[in-house]
Scaffold this motif. Structure first.
Motif, PDB file in Angstrom:
ATOM      1  N   LEU A  72      60.406  33.472   9.879  1.00 20.95           N
ATOM      2  CA  LEU A  72      61.567  33.412   8.989  1.00 20.95           C
ATOM      3  C   LEU A  72      61.177  32.985   7.579  1.00 20.95           C
ATOM      4  N   LEU A  73      60.277  32.014   7.483  1.00 23.68           N
ATOM      5  CA  LEU A  73      59.808  31.601   6.158  1.00 23.68           C
ATOM      6  C   LEU A  73      59.062  32.738   5.466  1.00 23.68           C
ATOM      7  N   ASP A  74      58.228  33.460   6.222  1.00 21.48           N
ATOM      8  CA  ASP A  74      57.513  34.602   5.639  1.00 21.48           C
ATOM      9  C   ASP A  74      58.498  35.668   5.167  1.00 21.48           C
ATOM     10  N   LYS A  75      59.518  35.951   5.982  1.00 23.27           N
ATOM     11  CA  LYS A  75      60.525  36.945   5.600  1.00 23.27           C
ATOM     12  C   LYS A  75      61.282  36.506   4.355  1.00 23.27           C
ATOM     13  N   THR A  84      62.712  38.586  -7.397  1.00 23.58           N
ATOM     14  CA  THR A  84      62.181  37.924  -8.590  1.00 23.58           C
ATOM     15  C   THR A  84      60.934  38.596  -9.152  1.00 23.58           C
ATOM     16  N   HIS A  85      60.247  39.378  -8.331  1.00 17.54           N
ATOM     17  CA  HIS A  85      58.976  39.997  -8.703  1.00 17.54           C
ATOM     18  C   HIS A  85      57.919  38.931  -9.038  1.00 17.54           C
ATOM     19  N   LEU A  86      58.091  37.747  -8.464  1.00 17.33           N
ATOM     20  CA  LEU A  86      57.145  36.653  -8.616  1.00 17.33           C
ATOM     21  C   LEU A  86      56.724  36.206  -7.228  1.00 17.33           C
ATOM     22  N   GLU A  87      55.519  35.651  -7.140  1.00 22.18           N
ATOM     23  CA  GLU A  87      55.029  35.171  -5.843  1.00 22.18           C
ATOM     24  C   GLU A  87      55.830  33.967  -5.399  1.00 22.18           C
ATOM     25  N   ALA A  88      56.341  34.019  -4.181  1.00 22.28           N
ATOM     26  CA  ALA A  88      57.094  32.898  -3.609  1.00 22.28           C
ATOM     27  C   ALA A  88      56.131  31.947  -2.926  1.00 22.28           C
ATOM     28  N   HIS A  89      56.411  30.660  -3.051  1.00 26.00           N
ATOM     29  CA  HIS A  89      55.558  29.639  -2.434  1.00 26.00           C
ATOM     30  C   HIS A  89      56.407  28.810  -1.475  1.00 26.00           C
ATOM     31  N   LEU A  90      56.551  29.313  -0.260  1.00 22.35           N
ATOM     32  CA  LEU A  90      57.277  28.590   0.780  1.00 22.35           C
ATOM     33  C   LEU A  90      56.256  27.994   1.732  1.00 22.35           C
ATOM     34  N   THR A  91      56.430  26.737   2.072  1.00 19.41           N
ATOM     35  CA  THR A  91      55.470  26.094   2.972  1.00 19.41           C
ATOM     36  C   THR A  91      55.980  26.123   4.394  1.00 19.41           C
ATOM     37  N   HIS A  92      55.059  26.137   5.302  1.00 22.35           N
ATOM     38  CA  HIS A  92      55.391  26.143   6.738  1.00 22.35           C
ATOM     39  C   HIS A  92      55.415  24.733   7.236  1.00 22.35           C
TER      40      HIS A  92
END
Length: 92
Positions: A72-75, A84-92
């Motif tokens: 879900l975090l990856d999705k 956003t066309h920017l890299e998302a930085h979500l942590t697991h």
């Protein structure tokens, strides 16, 4: 300012399979937009431990749900990046 509330549903199905000292949990999440994610978790009982089906199910379920949470975090990261066309930085 009036707050807007939105309620959406999703469905989670989980099933267990036991073979000897192994318990496997398979979980399926169906999101309101039709997206489906599936994950698995496995627990192995040590031969010296007493057979407690519930404990194996709890461990396998926790591992399956943990795997699902990572998906879900990856999705969510991919969905954010598409907008956003920017890299998302979500942590697991």
């Amino acid at each position: 300012m009036i707050a807007m509330e939105t309620i959406v549903d999703c469905a989670i199905d989980m099933e267990f399979r036991e073979v000897d000292a192994m318990t496997q949990a398979a979980v399926r999440l169906r999101l309101h937009d039709g997206t489906e994610l599936m994950a698995q978790g496995i627990a192995h009982r040590h031969p010296d431990d007493p057979g407690q089906q519930r404990v194996g199910e709890e461990v396998a379920a926790a591992r399956a749900l943990n795997n699902l949470a990572h998906q879900l975090l990856d999705k969510a990261g991919v969905d954010i990046e598409e907008v956003t066309h920017l890299e998302a930085h979500l942590t697991h």
